[in-house]
Design a protein around this motif. Structure first.
Motif, PDB file in Angstrom:
ATOM      1  N   PHE A  21      -5.190  17.517   8.822  1.00 54.92           N
ATOM      2  CA  PHE A  21      -3.888  18.050   9.214  1.00 54.92           C
ATOM      3  C   PHE A  21      -3.564  17.697  10.667  1.00 54.92           C
ATOM      4  CE2 PHE A  21      -1.110  21.716  10.420  1.00 54.92           C
ATOM      5  CZ  PHE A  21      -0.063  21.418   9.563  1.00 54.92           C
ATOM      6  N   LYS A  22      -2.375  17.128  10.893  1.00 54.49           N
ATOM      7  CA  LYS A  22      -1.841  16.771  12.209  1.00 54.49           C
ATOM      8  C   LYS A  22      -2.682  15.744  12.966  1.00 54.49           C
ATOM      9  CE  LYS A  22       0.780  20.959  13.213  1.00 54.49           C
ATOM     10  NZ  LYS A  22       1.022  21.995  14.208  1.00 54.49           N
ATOM     11  N   LYS A  23      -3.402  14.901  12.256  1.00 54.36           N
ATOM     12  CA  LYS A  23      -4.180  13.844  12.894  1.00 54.36           C
ATOM     13  C   LYS A  23      -3.747  12.504  12.331  1.00 54.36           C
ATOM     14  CE  LYS A  23      -8.260  16.460  14.101  1.00 54.36           C
ATOM     15  NZ  LYS A  23      -9.705  16.586  14.000  1.00 54.36           N
ATOM     16  N   GLY A  24      -3.394  11.565  13.227  1.00 57.56           N
ATOM     17  CA  GLY A  24      -3.032  10.225  12.795  1.00 57.56           C
ATOM     18  C   GLY A  24      -4.245   9.502  12.227  1.00 57.56           C
ATOM     19  N   MET A  25      -3.975   8.462  11.452  1.00 54.85           N
ATOM     20  CA  MET A  25      -5.059   7.737  10.804  1.00 54.85           C
ATOM     21  C   MET A  25      -4.725   6.256  10.785  1.00 54.85           C
ATOM     22  SD  MET A  25      -6.520   8.735   7.110  1.00 54.85           S
ATOM     23  CE  MET A  25      -7.866   7.897   6.358  1.00 54.85           C
ATOM     24  N   GLU A  26      -5.677   5.432  11.109  1.00 53.80           N
ATOM     25  CA  GLU A  26      -5.496   3.986  11.039  1.00 53.80           C
ATOM     26  C   GLU A  26      -5.476   3.547   9.577  1.00 53.80           C
ATOM     27  OE1 GLU A  26      -5.006   1.939  13.660  1.00 53.80           O
ATOM     28  OE2 GLU A  26      -4.992   3.734  14.905  1.00 53.80           O
ATOM     29  N   GLN A  27      -4.909   2.362   9.326  1.00 53.06           N
ATOM     30  CA  GLN A  27      -4.921   1.823   7.973  1.00 53.06           C
ATOM     31  C   GLN A  27      -6.375   1.661   7.533  1.00 53.06           C
ATOM     32  OE1 GLN A  27      -2.386  -1.551   7.308  1.00 53.06           O
ATOM     33  NE2 GLN A  27      -3.627  -2.279   5.626  1.00 53.06           N
ATOM     34  N   THR A  28      -6.672   2.167   6.354  1.00 55.02           N
ATOM     35  CA  THR A  28      -8.042   2.185   5.845  1.00 55.02           C
ATOM     36  C   THR A  28      -8.077   1.630   4.430  1.00 55.02           C
ATOM     37  OG1 THR A  28      -8.445   4.203   7.109  1.00 55.02           O
ATOM     38  CG2 THR A  28     -10.013   3.696   5.377  1.00 55.02           C
ATOM     39  N   LYS A  29      -9.041   0.751   4.155  1.00 59.70           N
ATOM     40  CA  LYS A  29      -9.211   0.255   2.789  1.00 59.70           C
ATOM     41  C   LYS A  29      -9.831   1.373   1.968  1.00 59.70           C
ATOM     42  CE  LYS A  29     -10.585  -3.955   1.518  1.00 59.70           C
ATOM     43  NZ  LYS A  29     -11.488  -5.103   1.262  1.00 59.70           N
ATOM     44  N   TYR A  30      -9.179   1.712   0.884  1.00 63.07           N
ATOM     45  CA  TYR A  30      -9.617   2.821   0.045  1.00 63.07           C
ATOM     46  C   TYR A  30     -10.404   2.335  -1.166  1.00 63.07           C
ATOM     47  CZ  TYR A  30      -9.305   6.729  -3.195  1.00 63.07           C
ATOM     48  OH  TYR A  30      -9.601   7.717  -4.095  1.00 63.07           O
ATOM     49  N   CYS A  31      -9.938   1.230  -1.754  1.00 67.20           N
ATOM     50  CA  CYS A  31     -10.624   0.723  -2.938  1.00 67.20           C
ATOM     51  C   CYS A  31     -10.381  -0.769  -3.083  1.00 67.20           C
ATOM     52  CB  CYS A  31     -10.177   1.450  -4.202  1.00 67.20           C
ATOM     53  SG  CYS A  31      -8.458   1.129  -4.660  1.00 67.20           S
ATOM     54  N   GLY A  72      10.679 -13.188 -12.500  1.00 74.63           N
ATOM     55  CA  GLY A  72       9.661 -13.444 -13.508  1.00 74.63           C
ATOM     56  C   GLY A  72       8.230 -13.373 -13.004  1.00 74.63           C
ATOM     57  N   VAL A  73       8.036 -13.050 -11.738  1.00 75.65           N
ATOM     58  CA  VAL A  73       6.695 -12.952 -11.155  1.00 75.65           C
ATOM     59  C   VAL A  73       6.344 -11.471 -10.978  1.00 75.65           C
ATOM     60  CG1 VAL A  73       5.247 -13.578  -9.191  1.00 75.65           C
ATOM     61  CG2 VAL A  73       7.037 -15.150  -9.959  1.00 75.65           C
ATOM     62  N   HIS A  74       5.124 -11.114 -11.374  1.00 69.61           N
ATOM     63  CA  HIS A  74       4.663  -9.729 -11.280  1.00 69.61           C
ATOM     64  C   HIS A  74       3.954  -9.508  -9.946  1.00 69.61           C
ATOM     65  CE1 HIS A  74       5.166 -10.424 -15.580  1.00 69.61           C
ATOM     66  NE2 HIS A  74       5.332  -9.118 -15.686  1.00 69.61           N
ATOM     67  N   TYR A  75       4.322  -8.419  -9.256  1.00 68.48           N
ATOM     68  CA  TYR A  75       3.712  -8.052  -7.981  1.00 68.48           C
ATOM     69  C   TYR A  75       3.180  -6.630  -8.063  1.00 68.48           C
ATOM     70  CZ  TYR A  75       6.240 -12.055  -6.073  1.00 68.48           C
ATOM     71  OH  TYR A  75       6.721 -13.319  -5.828  1.00 68.48           O
ATOM     72  N   VAL A  76       2.087  -6.379  -7.356  1.00 67.27           N
ATOM     73  CA  VAL A  76       1.498  -5.035  -7.257  1.00 67.27           C
ATOM     74  C   VAL A  76       1.528  -4.620  -5.798  1.00 67.27           C
ATOM     75  CG1 VAL A  76      -0.610  -3.675  -7.557  1.00 67.27           C
ATOM     76  CG2 VAL A  76      -0.016  -5.423  -9.226  1.00 67.27           C
ATOM     77  N   TRP A  77       1.942  -3.386  -5.554  1.00 68.47           N
ATOM     78  CA  TRP A  77       1.940  -2.841  -4.200  1.00 68.47           C
ATOM     79  C   TRP A  77       0.514  -2.412  -3.873  1.00 68.47           C
ATOM     80  CZ3 TRP A  77       6.127  -3.901  -1.626  1.00 68.47           C
ATOM     81  CH2 TRP A  77       7.339  -4.019  -2.281  1.00 68.47           C
ATOM     82  N   THR A  78      -0.066  -2.964  -2.804  1.00 67.71           N
ATOM     83  CA  THR A  78      -1.478  -2.715  -2.516  1.00 67.71           C
ATOM     84  C   THR A  78      -1.705  -1.745  -1.365  1.00 67.71           C
ATOM     85  OG1 THR A  78      -1.601  -4.613  -1.030  1.00 67.71           O
ATOM     86  CG2 THR A  78      -2.133  -4.990  -3.354  1.00 67.71           C
ATOM     87  N   HIS A  79      -0.661  -1.375  -0.638  1.00 64.19           N
ATOM     88  CA  HIS A  79      -0.837  -0.463   0.490  1.00 64.19           C
ATOM     89  C   HIS A  79       0.139   0.703   0.353  1.00 64.19           C
ATOM     90  CE1 HIS A  79      -1.655   1.001   4.488  1.00 64.19           C
ATOM     91  NE2 HIS A  79      -0.367   0.998   4.754  1.00 64.19           N
ATOM     92  N   LYS A  80      -0.373   1.885   0.545  1.00 67.21           N
ATOM     93  CA  LYS A  80       0.459   3.094   0.486  1.00 67.21           C
ATOM     94  C   LYS A  80       0.441   3.753   1.862  1.00 67.21           C
ATOM     95  CE  LYS A  80       0.059   2.338  -3.941  1.00 67.21           C
ATOM     96  NZ  LYS A  80       0.450   1.034  -4.303  1.00 67.21           N
ATOM     97  N   LYS A  81       1.621   4.046   2.382  1.00 67.40           N
ATOM     98  CA  LYS A  81       1.736   4.705   3.684  1.00 67.40           C
ATOM     99  C   LYS A  81       2.331   6.089   3.473  1.00 67.40           C
ATOM    100  CE  LYS A  81       4.039   4.216   8.135  1.00 67.40           C
ATOM    101  NZ  LYS A  81       4.968   3.389   8.914  1.00 67.40           N
TER     102      LYS A  81
END
Length: 103
Positions: A21-31, A72-81
């Motif tokens: 709670f109330k702490k910033g976080m750097e981008q982190t690889k989750y999986c 016609g090209v499929h894309y997946v969103w890989t980062h969630k903010k």
């Protein structure tokens, strides 16, 4: 299973994400995932059929889409903010932005 889960017909699972709670976080690889033919078919199907997912943070719903089809090209969103709004000691707003699409 909670009463809410039973009434809505959902089954919630813990994501494993640690958010302080109330702490910033750097981008982190989750999986990370290696796609075999079966998983690729399932993911392509999900993107083509506009599948989305729902999460909760402090009982506030968050919705996100798996991916998109463009020309016609499929894309997946890989980062969630996640952007979390608060008032005093209470979370009052959560916004999800999906970024970094990959083919």
């Amino acid at each position: 299973e909670t009463l809410g889960e039973a009434l809505q017909g959902t089954e919630l699972e813990f994501s494993g994400l640690d958010i302080d709670f109330k702490k910033g976080m750097e981008q982190t690889k989750y999986c990370e995932i290696t796609l075999d033919e079966e998983k690729l078919f399932a993911l392509t199907y999900a993107v083509k059929n506009h599948y989305w997912y729902q999460m909760y943070l402090d009982d506030l719903p968050i919705w996100g889409i798996v991916g998109e089809v463009r020309d016609g090209v499929h894309y997946v969103w890989t980062h969630k903010k996640l952007e979390i709004g608060f008032n005093g000691q209470q979370i009052v707003d959560v916004n999800l932005t999906s970024e970094h699409k990959v083919q």
